[in-house]
Design a protein around this motif. Structure first.
Motif, PDB file in Angstrom:
ATOM      1  N   UNK A 127     110.856  -0.905  27.544  1.00  0.00           N
ATOM      2  CA  UNK A 127     109.710  -0.992  28.455  1.00  0.00           C
ATOM      3  C   UNK A 127     108.449  -0.494  27.746  1.00  0.00           C
ATOM      4  N   UNK A 128     107.314  -0.904  28.275  1.00  0.00           N
ATOM      5  CA  UNK A 128     106.035  -0.405  27.750  1.00  0.00           C
ATOM      6  C   UNK A 128     105.770   0.981  28.350  1.00  0.00           C
ATOM      7  N   UNK A 129     104.919   1.760  27.705  1.00  0.00           N
ATOM      8  CA  UNK A 129     104.636   3.088  28.248  1.00  0.00           C
ATOM      9  C   UNK A 129     104.052   2.978  29.654  1.00  0.00           C
ATOM     10  N   UNK A 130     104.611   3.694  30.618  1.00  0.00           N
ATOM     11  CA  UNK A 130     104.123   3.598  31.989  1.00  0.00           C
ATOM     12  C   UNK A 130     102.862   4.416  32.239  1.00  0.00           C
ATOM     13  N   UNK A 131     102.552   5.318  31.314  1.00  0.00           N
ATOM     14  CA  UNK A 131     101.429   6.224  31.498  1.00  0.00           C
ATOM     15  C   UNK A 131     101.036   6.744  30.119  1.00  0.00           C
ATOM     16  N   UNK A 132      99.805   7.188  29.958  1.00  0.00           N
ATOM     17  CA  UNK A 132      99.372   7.621  28.625  1.00  0.00           C
ATOM     18  C   UNK A 132      99.996   8.945  28.182  1.00  0.00           C
ATOM     19  N   UNK A 133     100.624   9.686  29.070  1.00  0.00           N
ATOM     20  CA  UNK A 133     101.268  10.940  28.683  1.00  0.00           C
ATOM     21  C   UNK A 133     102.790  10.808  28.575  1.00  0.00           C
TER      22      UNK A 133
END
Length: 166
Positions: A59-65
């Motif tokens: 999956x792609x990162x769901x959030x920048x942290x």
């Protein structure tokens, strides 16, 4: 409470004024003082979301942290080990959970501060928010959601969000 908190209700979790069906531990909800390693219970309380892990190969990162789960990432559930209830890396001999699973259950994990970072041996480890196996199927103590609902939540979560279990 704020709208970015995950509030566990009898049949769902409320988040951003929406309702999401959820699963909890096979041992039901217990008071924090009664929580024990391996009891399958979800501990009552206010738990801060302190981390977000994801499978970058799926999956792609769901959030920048959010932080990617590496191939050797594990979570210690060995009460007698100094790394109890912490992220550890293989090779690791004591009891642990593999975070990079063959199934999609841990493709996205929200890490709570239950018994973390200063873990009390035997008080329980790895109270995560993750994908459920199927609707209503109990967890080992975590809170679980349908995949798309978990993604929706993770994309909108803030580092100050809490999981509130009454």
């Amino acid at each position: 409470m704020n709208a970015a908190d995950l509030v566990l209700m009898p049949t769902h979790v409320r988040f951003l004024n929406r309702r999401f069906p959820r699963s909890i531990g096979r041992g039901g909800i217990v008071d924090a003082a009664a929580k024990r390693e391996g009891d399958g219970a979800t501990p009552r309380g206010v738990h801060c979301v302190v981390g977000m892990l994801y499978r970058a190969d799926r999956i792609t990162p769901p959030n920048d942290w959010a932080r990617p789960i590496g191939p050797n990432d594990l979570w210690s559930d060995a009460p007698d080990d100094p790394a109890y209830n912490h992220l550890v890396h293989a090779p690791y001999g004591p009891s642990h959970e593999t975070l990079r699973r063959a199934d999609p259950m841990y493709d996205l994990i929200l890490v709570t501060d239950w018994n973390y970072p200063d873990a009390t041996p035997g008080k329980g480890s790895a109270i995560f928010v993750h994908q459920w196996r199927r609707p209503g199927w109990p967890t080992a103590g975590c809170v679980a959601f349908r995949r798309d609902h978990l993604r929706f939540i993770a994309e909108r979560l803030t580092p100050h969000s809490r999981l509130i279990i009454r």
